[in-house]
Design a protein around this motif. Structure first.
Motif, PDB file in Angstrom:
ATOM      1  N   SER A  25       0.709  -1.077   0.083  1.00  0.00           N
ATOM      2  CA  SER A  25      -0.076  -0.076   0.059  1.00  0.00           C
ATOM      3  C   SER A  25       0.988   1.149   0.022  1.00  0.00           C
ATOM      4  O   SER A  25       0.281   2.473  -0.334  1.00  0.00           O
ATOM      5  N   ASN A  26       2.091   0.863   0.404  1.00  0.00           N
ATOM      6  CA  ASN A  26       3.019   2.321   0.393  1.00  0.00           C
ATOM      7  C   ASN A  26       3.969   2.576  -0.982  1.00  0.00           C
ATOM      8  O   ASN A  26       4.780   3.393  -0.999  1.00  0.00           O
ATOM      9  N   ASP A  27       3.606   1.610  -1.900  1.00  0.00           N
ATOM     10  CA  ASP A  27       4.558   1.583  -3.456  1.00  0.00           C
ATOM     11  C   ASP A  27       4.026   2.885  -3.925  1.00  0.00           C
ATOM     12  O   ASP A  27       2.948   3.588  -3.804  1.00  0.00           O
ATOM     13  N   ASP A  28       5.224   3.656  -4.324  1.00  0.00           N
ATOM     14  CA  ASP A  28       4.975   5.054  -5.174  1.00  0.00           C
ATOM     15  C   ASP A  28       4.258   5.991  -4.551  1.00  0.00           C
ATOM     16  O   ASP A  28       3.877   6.872  -5.168  1.00  0.00           O
ATOM     17  N   LEU A  29       4.842   6.135  -3.293  1.00  0.00           N
ATOM     18  CA  LEU A  29       4.372   7.077  -2.142  1.00  0.00           C
ATOM     19  C   LEU A  29       5.567   8.102  -2.031  1.00  0.00           C
ATOM     20  O   LEU A  29       5.401   8.939  -1.251  1.00  0.00           O
ATOM     21  N   GLY A  30       6.651   7.662  -2.425  1.00  0.00           N
ATOM     22  CA  GLY A  30       7.821   8.752  -2.176  1.00  0.00           C
ATOM     23  C   GLY A  30       8.456   8.140  -0.885  1.00  0.00           C
ATOM     24  O   GLY A  30       9.383   9.097  -0.464  1.00  0.00           O
ATOM     25  N   GLN A  31       8.190   7.260  -0.426  1.00  0.00           N
ATOM     26  CA  GLN A  31       8.746   6.745   0.910  1.00  0.00           C
ATOM     27  C   GLN A  31       9.988   5.949   0.544  1.00  0.00           C
ATOM     28  O   GLN A  31      10.563   5.720  -0.334  1.00  0.00           O
ATOM     29  N   SER A  32      10.838   6.121   1.952  1.00  0.00           N
ATOM     30  CA  SER A  32      12.059   5.253   1.828  1.00  0.00           C
ATOM     31  C   SER A  32      11.628   3.876   1.760  1.00  0.00           C
ATOM     32  O   SER A  32      10.875   3.306   2.338  1.00  0.00           O
ATOM     33  N   CYS A  33      12.516   3.103   1.068  1.00  0.00           N
ATOM     34  CA  CYS A  33      12.469   1.762   0.931  1.00  0.00           C
ATOM     35  C   CYS A  33      12.689   1.119   2.286  1.00  0.00           C
ATOM     36  O   CYS A  33      13.608   1.535   3.152  1.00  0.00           O
ATOM     37  N   SER A  34      11.898   0.299   2.722  1.00  0.00           N
ATOM     38  CA  SER A  34      12.170  -0.291   4.212  1.00  0.00           C
ATOM     39  C   SER A  34      12.059  -1.703   4.157  1.00  0.00           C
ATOM     40  O   SER A  34      12.126  -2.560   5.218  1.00  0.00           O
ATOM     41  N   ALA A  35      12.181  -2.588   3.020  1.00  0.00           N
ATOM     42  CA  ALA A  35      12.349  -4.058   2.865  1.00  0.00           C
ATOM     43  C   ALA A  35      13.082  -4.542   1.694  1.00  0.00           C
ATOM     44  O   ALA A  35      13.287  -3.831   0.852  1.00  0.00           O
ATOM     45  N   VAL A  36      13.493  -5.819   1.727  1.00  0.00           N
ATOM     46  CA  VAL A  36      14.193  -6.390   0.796  1.00  0.00           C
ATOM     47  C   VAL A  36      13.116  -7.320  -0.229  1.00  0.00           C
ATOM     48  O   VAL A  36      12.557  -8.029   0.853  1.00  0.00           O
ATOM     49  N   SER A  37      12.997  -7.218  -1.308  1.00  0.00           N
ATOM     50  CA  SER A  37      12.146  -8.283  -1.755  1.00  0.00           C
ATOM     51  C   SER A  37      12.869  -9.697  -1.751  1.00  0.00           C
ATOM     52  O   SER A  37      14.063  -9.715  -2.084  1.00  0.00           O
ATOM     53  N   LEU A  38      11.869 -10.728  -1.886  1.00  0.00           N
ATOM     54  CA  LEU A  38      12.400 -12.006  -1.890  1.00  0.00           C
ATOM     55  C   LEU A  38      11.690 -12.881  -2.683  1.00  0.00           C
ATOM     56  O   LEU A  38      10.439 -12.594  -3.050  1.00  0.00           O
ATOM     57  N   GLY A  39      12.393 -13.947  -3.534  1.00  0.00           N
ATOM     58  CA  GLY A  39      11.650 -14.938  -3.951  1.00  0.00           C
ATOM     59  C   GLY A  39      12.456 -16.035  -4.188  1.00  0.00           C
ATOM     60  O   GLY A  39      13.633 -16.156  -3.964  1.00  0.00           O
TER      61      GLY A  39
END
Length: 380
Positions: free
Chosen positions: A333-347
């Motif tokens: 829900s915080n995508d594209d809101l200009g916030q600082s990145c706070s997580a590492v994507s995982l796959g």
């Protein structure tokens, strides 16, 4: 939550890259239908020229429009092995933020250089991070999979209300962490055999409700809007996974805003075991920085034996790598809101086969030498 009349448990997630030419079989109780060979859920794709398009987002099918919703089949899958894609090959994961960063813009403000997505917009910053950690001897892919196959820990995915068809507009999905194979429940076995008779414990931290400490369980990680399309299960939920090397050295991965995208397969089992199911595909999500850093305290420095937390030199080095690779918001829900990145994507890729749900087990002591309440973050 209603539990279906027919219940079947599955366990064993064996991971591996699934061969695209394999056939998947959908059906139950002798009514097996073999579909034409097709690419497995989450498999690689390419342009007409055979070269992957670097900016084509990874798609997931929509809810099937004309499918009969719901059925009476309940299946449980348990983790057997994982492939984080650190050994090369096709990118592993999904496009979590709908972006194709580089050349497109990022979905959050990165702490340093903007991390580029992989082919097809796949988000998986954890691949390089895990390669760095594994390279220091803390853990490695074969050790994780060996421990999973020995039944030391894992995760359970339960699918309820499936109609047994390639398309089902509504099923429920739950995910539980597992403290491993339940030796007391299967006399004569010290580890899983993956023949449909293995029993796996359920981590009590994952359970919202149970019946006298046993199944049926209701998980804290529940998606009541999942579906099956073209033989592939599609689910969106946050869920836990436990990986490590032994009973005292394990990491609890909390996958936030996670996705499961995997082909359901069936085949005739040997003897009178009936039909054996498996689940093969991709899991992906967002590993919040504070959760990732806190989970490292249960691991030990391979040289000094000290816990990887606090003032540990290895911890400080790994922390710097984690904080430099933040590439996505912890919540979609915080995508594209200009916030600082706070997580590492995982796959990761995974596979699963039959087993049964066992008793509820408590989470082992956490925090290592830094204490059970120790925590850290990338923030100031």
């Amino acid at each position: 939550m209603q539990y279906p009349r027919k219940s079947l448990s599955l366990a064993a997630l064996g991971l591996g890259l699934v061969v695209a030419a394999c056939q998947w079989i959908v059906g139950i109780d002798g009514d097996l239908r073999v579909a034409a060979p097709e690419r497995d859920a989450g498999a690689d794709a390419s342009t007409d020229g055979g070269v992957p398009d670097p900016c084509r987002t990874e798609g997931i099918p929509s809810v099937p429009a004309n499918a009969t919703p719901g059925g009476d089949i309940s299946i449980v899958f348990a983790l057997r092995s994982l492939d984080f894609g650190i050994d090369g090959g096709a990118p592993v994961g999904l496009n979590l933020d709908g972006r194709c960063t580089c050349p497109g813009p990022e979905s959050c403000r990165a702490p340093g250089a903007v991390p580029c997505d992989q082919e097809r917009g796949i988000d998986n910053a954890s691949r390089d991070l895990l390669a760095e950690v594994f390279g220091r001897g803390v853990l490695d892919q074969p050790t994780i999979n060996g421990a999973l196959q020995d039944g030391i820990f894992g995760a359970l995915v339960q699918v309820d209300g499936w109609n047994g068809e390639p398309d089902d507009a509504h099923v429920s999905v739950q995910v539980f962490a597992s403290q491993g194979f339940d030796q007391k429940a299967v006399p004569g076995r010290s580890q899983p055999v993956f023949d449909g008779k293995d029993v796996w414990t359920v981590d009590d931290e994952s359970v919202d409700r149970s019946v006298d400490g046993g199944p049926p369980y209701v998980s804290k990680a529940l998606d009541d809007s999942a579906f099956v399309a073209g033989g592939a299960l599609v689910s969106t939920l946050s869920f836990p996974i436990i990986v490590g090397s032994n009973s005292t050295s394990r990491v609890r991965i909390k996958v936030g805003d996670g996705r499961l995208f995997a082909t359901i397969r069936t085949e005739k089992a040997l003897g009178d075991a009936g039909v054996q199911y498996s689940l093969q595909g991709t899991l992906a999500g967002r590993w919040r920085a504070s959760d990732l850093l806190g989970s490292l305290a249960s691991l030990n420095d391979p040289i000094t034996g000290a816990p990887i937390c606090g003032d540990s030199g290895v911890y400080q080095l790994v922390k710097s790598q984690v904080c430099a690779r933040l590439d996505i918001p912890a919540q979609g829900s915080n995508d594209d809101l200009g916030q600082s990145c706070s997580a590492v994507s995982l796959g990761a890729k995974f596979v699963a086969v039959n087993a049964k749900l066992g008793s509820q087990q408590p989470k082992p002591d956490s925090g290592g030498g830094c204490g059970p309440t120790w925590s850290d973050t990338c923030g100031p």
